[in-house]
Design an enzyme around this catalytic site. Structure first.
Site, PDB file in Angstrom:
ATOM      1  N   ARG A  43     -16.719  -2.870   7.964  1.00 57.44           N
ATOM      2  CA  ARG A  43     -17.011  -4.247   7.502  1.00 57.44           C
ATOM      3  C   ARG A  43     -17.965  -4.285   6.313  1.00 57.44           C
ATOM      4  O   ARG A  43     -18.711  -5.235   6.108  1.00 57.44           O
ATOM      5  CB  ARG A  43     -17.575  -5.101   8.643  1.00 57.44           C
TER       6      ARG A  43
ATOM      7  N   LYS B 267     -15.133  -8.292  -8.491  1.00 53.13           N
ATOM      8  CA  LYS B 267     -13.750  -8.400  -7.992  1.00 53.13           C
ATOM      9  C   LYS B 267     -13.243  -7.003  -7.643  1.00 53.13           C
ATOM     10  O   LYS B 267     -13.322  -6.087  -8.469  1.00 53.13           O
ATOM     11  CB  LYS B 267     -12.837  -8.978  -9.080  1.00 53.13           C
TER      12      LYS B 267
ATOM     13  N   GLU C  55     -11.534  -5.446 -24.991  1.00 54.10           N
ATOM     14  CA  GLU C  55     -12.239  -6.326 -24.036  1.00 54.10           C
ATOM     15  C   GLU C  55     -13.643  -6.676 -24.547  1.00 54.10           C
ATOM     16  O   GLU C  55     -14.116  -7.792 -24.342  1.00 54.10           O
ATOM     17  CB  GLU C  55     -12.326  -5.681 -22.650  1.00 54.10           C
TER      18      GLU C  55
ATOM     19  N   LYS D 269     -20.485 -10.875 -19.938  1.00 57.68           N
ATOM     20  CA  LYS D 269     -19.564 -11.151 -18.819  1.00 57.68           C
ATOM     21  C   LYS D 269     -20.373 -11.653 -17.614  1.00 57.68           C
ATOM     22  O   LYS D 269     -19.985 -12.609 -16.944  1.00 57.68           O
ATOM     23  CB  LYS D 269     -18.745  -9.912 -18.447  1.00 57.68           C
TER      24      LYS D 269
ATOM     25  N   GLU E  62     -21.059 -23.756 -12.165  1.00 55.00           N
ATOM     26  CA  GLU E  62     -20.245 -24.579 -13.072  1.00 55.00           C
ATOM     27  C   GLU E  62     -18.811 -24.078 -12.961  1.00 55.00           C
ATOM     28  O   GLU E  62     -18.417 -23.153 -13.662  1.00 55.00           O
ATOM     29  CB  GLU E  62     -20.806 -24.311 -14.476  1.00 55.00           C
TER      30      GLU E  62
ATOM     31  N   ARG F 218     -15.392 -19.311 -15.706  1.00 57.14           N
ATOM     32  CA  ARG F 218     -14.857 -17.955 -15.677  1.00 57.14           C
ATOM     33  C   ARG F 218     -13.476 -17.867 -16.354  1.00 57.14           C
ATOM     34  O   ARG F 218     -13.083 -16.810 -16.822  1.00 57.14           O
ATOM     35  CB  ARG F 218     -14.780 -17.485 -14.212  1.00 57.14           C
TER      36      ARG F 218
ATOM     37  N   ASN G 289     -10.230 -15.338 -19.746  1.00 58.88           N
ATOM     38  CA  ASN G 289      -8.794 -15.089 -19.936  1.00 58.88           C
ATOM     39  C   ASN G 289      -8.350 -15.241 -21.380  1.00 58.88           C
ATOM     40  O   ASN G 289      -7.155 -15.193 -21.660  1.00 58.88           O
ATOM     41  CB  ASN G 289      -7.967 -16.041 -19.059  1.00 58.88           C
TER      42      ASN G 289
ATOM     43  N   HIS H 176      -5.416 -13.392 -22.710  1.00 52.96           N
ATOM     44  CA  HIS H 176      -4.720 -12.781 -21.568  1.00 52.96           C
ATOM     45  C   HIS H 176      -3.392 -13.452 -21.221  1.00 52.96           C
ATOM     46  O   HIS H 176      -2.537 -12.817 -20.623  1.00 52.96           O
ATOM     47  CB  HIS H 176      -5.626 -12.752 -20.335  1.00 52.96           C
TER      48      HIS H 176
ATOM     49  N   HIS I 184      -0.771 -10.759 -21.043  1.00 54.19           N
ATOM     50  CA  HIS I 184      -0.101 -10.368 -19.793  1.00 54.19           C
ATOM     51  C   HIS I 184       1.409 -10.397 -19.957  1.00 54.19           C
ATOM     52  O   HIS I 184       2.112  -9.501 -19.476  1.00 54.19           O
ATOM     53  CB  HIS I 184      -0.467 -11.320 -18.647  1.00 54.19           C
TER      54      HIS I 184
ATOM     55  N   HIS J 149      -3.515  -2.289 -21.334  1.00 48.11           N
ATOM     56  CA  HIS J 149      -3.945  -3.665 -21.079  1.00 48.11           C
ATOM     57  C   HIS J 149      -4.732  -4.225 -22.279  1.00 48.11           C
ATOM     58  O   HIS J 149      -4.425  -5.305 -22.795  1.00 48.11           O
ATOM     59  CB  HIS J 149      -4.798  -3.692 -19.808  1.00 48.11           C
TER      60      HIS J 149
HETATM   61  N1  NAD Z   1     -12.022  -5.978 -11.155  1.00 46.14           N
HETATM   62  C1  NAD Z   1     -11.961  -6.504 -12.351  1.00 46.14           C
HETATM   63  O1  NAD Z   1     -12.639  -7.502 -12.659  1.00 46.14           O
HETATM   64  C2  NAD Z   1     -11.077  -5.875 -13.379  1.00 46.14           C
HETATM   65  C3  NAD Z   1     -11.191  -6.239 -14.712  1.00 46.14           C
HETATM   66  C4  NAD Z   1     -10.379  -5.597 -15.645  1.00 46.14           C
HETATM   67  C5  NAD Z   1      -9.476  -4.627 -15.232  1.00 46.14           C
HETATM   68  N2  NAD Z   1      -9.379  -4.291 -13.921  1.00 46.14           N
HETATM   69  C6  NAD Z   1      -8.428  -3.271 -13.452  1.00 46.14           C
HETATM   70  O2  NAD Z   1      -8.723  -2.037 -14.103  1.00 46.14           O
HETATM   71  C7  NAD Z   1      -7.539  -1.261 -14.162  1.00 46.14           C
HETATM   72  C8  NAD Z   1      -7.416  -0.667 -15.544  1.00 46.14           C
HETATM   73  O3  NAD Z   1      -8.537   0.147 -15.787  1.00 46.14           O
HETATM   74  P1  NAD Z   1      -8.473   1.451 -16.733  1.00 46.14           P
HETATM   75  O4  NAD Z   1      -7.917   1.068 -18.034  1.00 46.14           O
HETATM   76  O5  NAD Z   1      -9.796   2.093 -16.654  1.00 46.14           O
HETATM   77  O6  NAD Z   1      -7.327   2.317 -16.028  1.00 46.14           O
HETATM   78  P2  NAD Z   1      -7.337   3.662 -15.164  1.00 46.14           P
HETATM   79  O7  NAD Z   1      -8.312   3.609 -14.081  1.00 46.14           O
HETATM   80  O8  NAD Z   1      -5.922   3.917 -14.798  1.00 46.14           O
HETATM   81  O9  NAD Z   1      -7.816   4.758 -16.227  1.00 46.14           O
HETATM   82  C9  NAD Z   1      -7.001   5.085 -17.340  1.00 46.14           C
HETATM   83  C10 NAD Z   1      -6.741   6.601 -17.390  1.00 46.14           C
HETATM   84  O10 NAD Z   1      -7.942   7.277 -17.815  1.00 46.14           O
HETATM   85  C11 NAD Z   1      -8.231   8.347 -16.920  1.00 46.14           C
HETATM   86  N3  NAD Z   1      -9.681   8.539 -17.025  1.00 46.14           N
HETATM   87  C12 NAD Z   1     -10.658   7.817 -16.444  1.00 46.14           C
HETATM   88  N4  NAD Z   1     -11.838   8.199 -16.920  1.00 46.14           N
HETATM   89  C13 NAD Z   1     -11.616   9.193 -17.792  1.00 46.14           C
HETATM   90  C14 NAD Z   1     -12.445   9.983 -18.638  1.00 46.14           C
HETATM   91  N5  NAD Z   1     -13.753   9.773 -18.716  1.00 46.14           N
HETATM   92  N6  NAD Z   1     -11.866  10.936 -19.417  1.00 46.14           N
HETATM   93  C15 NAD Z   1     -10.518  11.112 -19.400  1.00 46.14           C
HETATM   94  N7  NAD Z   1      -9.683  10.376 -18.665  1.00 46.14           N
HETATM   95  C16 NAD Z   1     -10.234   9.424 -17.869  1.00 46.14           C
HETATM   96  C17 NAD Z   1      -7.695   7.877 -15.608  1.00 46.14           C
HETATM   97  O11 NAD Z   1      -7.505   8.957 -14.725  1.00 46.14           O
HETATM   98  C18 NAD Z   1      -6.390   7.215 -16.050  1.00 46.14           C
HETATM   99  O12 NAD Z   1      -5.398   8.195 -16.226  1.00 46.14           O
HETATM  100  C19 NAD Z   1      -6.399  -2.182 -13.783  1.00 46.14           C
HETATM  101  O13 NAD Z   1      -5.981  -1.878 -12.480  1.00 46.14           O
HETATM  102  C20 NAD Z   1      -7.002  -3.571 -13.840  1.00 46.14           C
HETATM  103  O14 NAD Z   1      -6.396  -4.470 -12.931  1.00 46.14           O
HETATM  104  C21 NAD Z   1     -10.155  -4.894 -12.982  1.00 46.14           C
END
Ligand code: NAD
Length: 369
Positions: free
Chosen positions: A124, A146, A188, A231, A241, A245, A249, A252, A256, A269
């Site tokens: 939990r 999130k 971003e 952020k 408010e 948030r 977007n 986006h 998307h 992305h």
């Molecule tokens: N929670 C949130 O508010 C929020 C916000 C934005 C994005 N996200 C999520 O984040 C994800 C995308 O994140 P991402 O772009 O980091 O993708 P990812 O985690 O898939 O990483 C991209 C690639 O880089 C590799 N990698 C990671 N660190 C590395 C490093 N230091 N050196 C070499 N390779 C490395 C990973 O293994 C992967 O192959 C999505 O699932 C998206 O939904 C969440």
């Protein structure tokens, strides 16, 4: 070595530190002790990141007498699922993870999202530390609370709001990241500047090449910390408010749709968001308050970001169709995040859906070889 930047991020239930700096991984035990984090430490990561940074982390933890468990999850968005969550939970329980222990996520947004969700439901909820190692995970995924996984019906449909106890961003880890992933994270950061801080946008543009190269200096530390702070301001304000948030977007809606249309493997992305910001900027000038001179400036800055994309298959009619479905458009109009000026965004209602097609045509024209 750049000075460590420390941000104190507040949320409804408390606050936590976000530290940005160089050579921080070996210092994890010192920071864990400050938040009274006990072992075992369950490190959730993937093979690629574990091979790069797992030993440094484990050695430092074991030297400080922390018991560690490493849980390897498969690499890629396709594995951000409940099935992987269940495997990770089973492995943690089988390896003697305890209620008093701490989950440390080490990796990109997939690891922080999935690992954060695991921490929120195991016993939990147990202590959580994020160590994001992609630029996108540093400036976006690890801040805001999130967590979650995808469902076959859509992205991020299952999850929780669960705040970490600490976020450690070691900028040295960005050196090993693929250039496209650094561009994605830059997109971003650019978004945060465009919607909240024109001066920061200027700073990002002045230092674009070095930031995308991932040179671990004062500027990279400053850029990441500022983006996270911006952020955090929006997320914090949203608690009082409602709806603010939604300005996160910016870029986006069309971004998307472009990701969906071209396929997640074809475009990152953040790259799609860069194109989406171009479209949203164009709309801001056509139907909103963005002056022509500021639109031209924004367009130039976005086009300077180095992206090798083939947009031949990008079809404006398909993007319009995806947006219609995605946003459940009523009366052929939709709400859109537009810029009033550089550094200031607002939600504008009643944008005719037909404008989407024209905005995508503007993207295609701008990125035509
Ligand atoms: N929670 C949130 O508010 C929020 C916000 C934005 C994005 N996200 C999520 O984040 C994800 C995308 O994140 P991402 O772009 O980091 O993708 P990812 O985690 O898939 O990483 C991209 C690639 O880089 C590799 N990698 C990671 N660190 C590395 C490093 N230091 N050196 C070499 N390779 C490395 C990973 O293994 C992967 O192959 C999505 O699932 C998206 O939904 C969440």
């Amino acid at each position: 070595m750049p000075e460590i930047q420390r941000l104190e991020l507040k949320h409804q239930l408390g606050k936590y530190d976000c530290l940005v700096g160089s050579d921080l991984l070996p210092r994890l035990p010192e920071f864990l002790q400050k938040i009274n984090a006990a072992g075992p430490i369950g490190i959730i990561t993937n093979k690629k990141v574990n091979d790069l940074y797992g030993d440094t982390l484990r050695t430092s933890l074991q030297t400080a007498d922390y018991v560690t468990r490493t849980i390897l999850i498969p690499d890629g968005e396709a594995y951000k699922t409940l099935a992987t969550v269940e495997q990770a939970l089973s492995a943690l329980i089988a390896q003697g993870m305890e209620r008093s222990g701490t989950i440390v996520t080490l990796g990109g947004g997939v690891s922080t999202d999935l690992g954060g969700f695991v921490a929120s439901i195991l016993f939990r909820g147990i202590k959580l530390v994020h160590i994001p190692t992609t630029l996108l995970a540093m400036v976006d995924a690890s801040v805001g609370g999130k967590t979650g996984v995808n469902h076959s019906s859509g992205k991020n449909l299952i999850g929780s709001f669960y705040q970490p106890d600490l976020v450690l961003m070691d900028i040295d880890t960005l050196k090993s990241l693929a250039v496209r992933d650094r561009v994605s994270g830059y997109g971003e950061m650019f978004k945060m500047g465009a919607i909240r801080d024109a001066e920061y946008l200027e700073f990002l543009s002045t230092h674009m090449e070095a930031l995308i190269e991932g040179i671990p200096d004062e500027n990279l530390t400053k850029a990441i910390a500022r983006s996270c702070a911006l952020k955090a301001q929006v997320v914090e304000a949203d608690e009082k408010e409602s709806d603010l948030r939604r300005i996160l977007n910016f870029g986006h809606t069309i971004g998307h749709a472009i990701e969906t249309s071209l396929g997640y493997g074809e475009i990152r992305h953040g790259e799609a968001v860069i194109l989406g910001m171009y479209a949203a900027g164009w709309l801001s000038n056509q139907v909103g308050n963005l002056s022509s001179s500021e639109w031209e400036k924004l367009a130039e800055l976005l086009k300077r970001i180095p992206m090798k994309l083939n947009l031949d298959s990008l079809d404006p009619a398909t993007i319009e169709k995806i947006t219609r479905l995605d946003k459940k458009v009523a009366n052929s109009q939709l709400n859109f995040v537009l810029l009033n000026k550089l550094g200031e965004a607002q939600i504008q209602v009643g944008i005719p859906i037909l404008m989407i097609k024209l905005a995508v045509e503007a993207i295609k024209k701008a990125w035509k070889k």
